[in-house]
Design a protein around this motif. Structure first.
Motif, PDB file in Angstrom:
ATOM      1  N   CYS A   1       0.695  -1.145   0.107  1.00 22.09           N
ATOM      2  CA  CYS A   1       0.201   0.211   0.064  1.00 22.09           C
ATOM      3  C   CYS A   1       0.808   1.261  -0.105  1.00 22.09           C
ATOM      4  O   CYS A   1       0.616   2.255  -0.362  1.00 22.09           O
TER       5      CYS A   1
ATOM      6  N   CYS B   1       0.862   2.418   5.021  1.00 19.50           N
ATOM      7  CA  CYS B   1       0.578   1.967   6.499  1.00 19.50           C
ATOM      8  C   CYS B   1       1.978   2.079   7.240  1.00 19.50           C
ATOM      9  O   CYS B   1       2.779   2.484   6.723  1.00 19.50           O
TER      10      CYS B   1
ATOM     11  N   CYS C   1       4.607  -0.098   5.897  1.00 19.97           N
ATOM     12  CA  CYS C   1       5.262   0.337   4.662  1.00 19.97           C
ATOM     13  C   CYS C   1       6.108   1.559   4.920  1.00 19.97           C
ATOM     14  O   CYS C   1       7.150   1.875   4.230  1.00 19.97           O
TER      15      CYS C   1
ATOM     16  N   CYS D   1       3.216  -5.472   5.328  1.00 21.29           N
ATOM     17  CA  CYS D   1       1.926  -4.786   4.932  1.00 21.29           C
ATOM     18  C   CYS D   1       0.725  -5.722   4.734  1.00 21.29           C
ATOM     19  O   CYS D   1       0.684  -6.772   4.205  1.00 21.29           O
TER      20      CYS D   1
HETATM   21 ZN   LIG Z   1       1.481  -1.099   3.610  1.00 19.96          ZN
END
Ligand SMILES: [Zn+2]
Ligand SMILES: [Zn+2]
Length: 328
Positions: free
Chosen positions: A92, A95, A98, A106
């Motif tokens: 993504c 988050c 990440c 993730c």
């Molecule tokens: Zn992520």
């Protein structure tokens, strides 16, 4: 080679199909596949042990190829360049995992040959920011087997905390451990290899291991770190028994039958148990760079793409003498 209905590999569930090569999307590359290595996860998907996330699906997540076309918004890639893609197809990017260098954790991660079509094909598309440049001098067929077990073995090495010159134990000796051993040797580590197989013990010694023996044998020295590759919890305990104060046992396996009960005395003195889940792009970049420089050696057995069912069947039977690689 497309999977529409998962089934026992003996029923040859992968079928040759023709579809138009669509894409690439603006942020993607279209690759002409040269080589795709076969992983046990592919077998689990094809037979239904790993639930398909889309059907039909083209398996394969260790792909080496050539950039055929780039999407409109792609930079940093040229047509005709060698490229590789791995299991991690996308994350993504926003988050907490990440944004802290842990994109392997993730929850929105997408995977090649599972969420999107993979490399058992003549062409494949991939997010350009999840593709890797292949070191020159690495043949695509030799590079492909590095892209899953090799990179995960490398992440396990990093997670193990082993330092240059340290004593490292490898418990279980398959393709992933064989590659990890070569990196450990390059770092000047002493490697102690534990495996039941006499043949694998000899292979480990020929690859530079300091010592090789069975799981219950004593190497005569305490280890600074250990990595277990066998999917068996008993082996985790064998590893723990051989690790020195302050050392970690890193579990490379995705599945473990269980961890048997053991005395807390074995863990005390700040010993640790660690797991490894997937890889980050940084792991893949670092490992591919090292693989080209060392250079690592792999044992491969090649098959034409249309024989993908046969390659998977031989993997299931334990009848391969190297990692199976499909060539287009
Ligand atoms: Zn992520
Ligand atoms: Zn894999």
């Amino acid at each position: 080679m497309t999977l529409t209905h998962p089934d026992a590999i003996e029923a040859e569930p992968l079928k040759a199909t023709q579809t138009a090569a669509n894409g690439p999307a603006p942020d993607e590359l279209l690759l002409r596949v040269e080589a795709c290595a076969v992983c046990r996860t592919d077998l689990q998907l094809v037979e239904g042990d790993l639930k398909a996330r889309k059907l039909p699906v083209v398996p394969g997540h260790q792909v080496a190829g050539v950039v055929e076309r780039t999407g409109d918004r792609v930079s940093g890639w040229e047509m005709g360049e060698r490229a590789a893609i791995t299991w991690l197809a996308g994350t993504c990017g926003i988050c907490k995992f990440c944004t802290s260098g842990r994109e392997n954790l993730c929850l929105e991660a997408r995977f090649t040959g599972w969420d999107r079509d993979g490399g058992y094909a003549d062409y494949v598309t991939a997010r350009a920011d999840f593709a890797f440049h292949l070191p020159s001098g690495l043949d695509p067929a030799d590079a492909a087997p590095l892209l899953c077990g090799g990179v995960i073995g490398y992440r396990s090495l990093k997670r193990s905390g082993i330092q240059p010159g340290g004593r490292l134990g490898l418990f279980g000796y398959g393709a992933s451990a064989h590659l990890a051993l070569q990196v450990a040797r390059y770092w000047g580590c002493e490697a102690y290899v534990f495996t039941r197989s006499r043949r694998e013990q000899e292979r480990a010694l020929a690859t530079g291991a300091t010592w090789a023996g069975g799981y219950s044998d004593s190497p005569g020295a305490l280890l600074d770190a250990a990595i277990t590759f066998a999917p068996v919890g008993d082996v985790v305990i064998d590893a723990l028994r051989n690790v020195d104060r302050g050392g970690a046992v890193t579990i490379n396996a995705i599945h473990l039958d269980r961890i048997p009960q053991f005395s807390y005395d074995m863990l005390w003195w700040e010993r640790e148990l660690r797991s490894v889940a997937n890889v980050t792009r940084e792991d893949a970049r670092e490992f591919l760079d090292l693989a080209g420089r060392i250079p690592v050696r792999t044992d491969i057995q090649t098959f034409p793409l249309q024989n993908a069912n046969l390659a998977l069947k031989l993997l299931k039977q334990g009848a391969l003498w190297g990692t199976a690689v499909l060539l287009t």
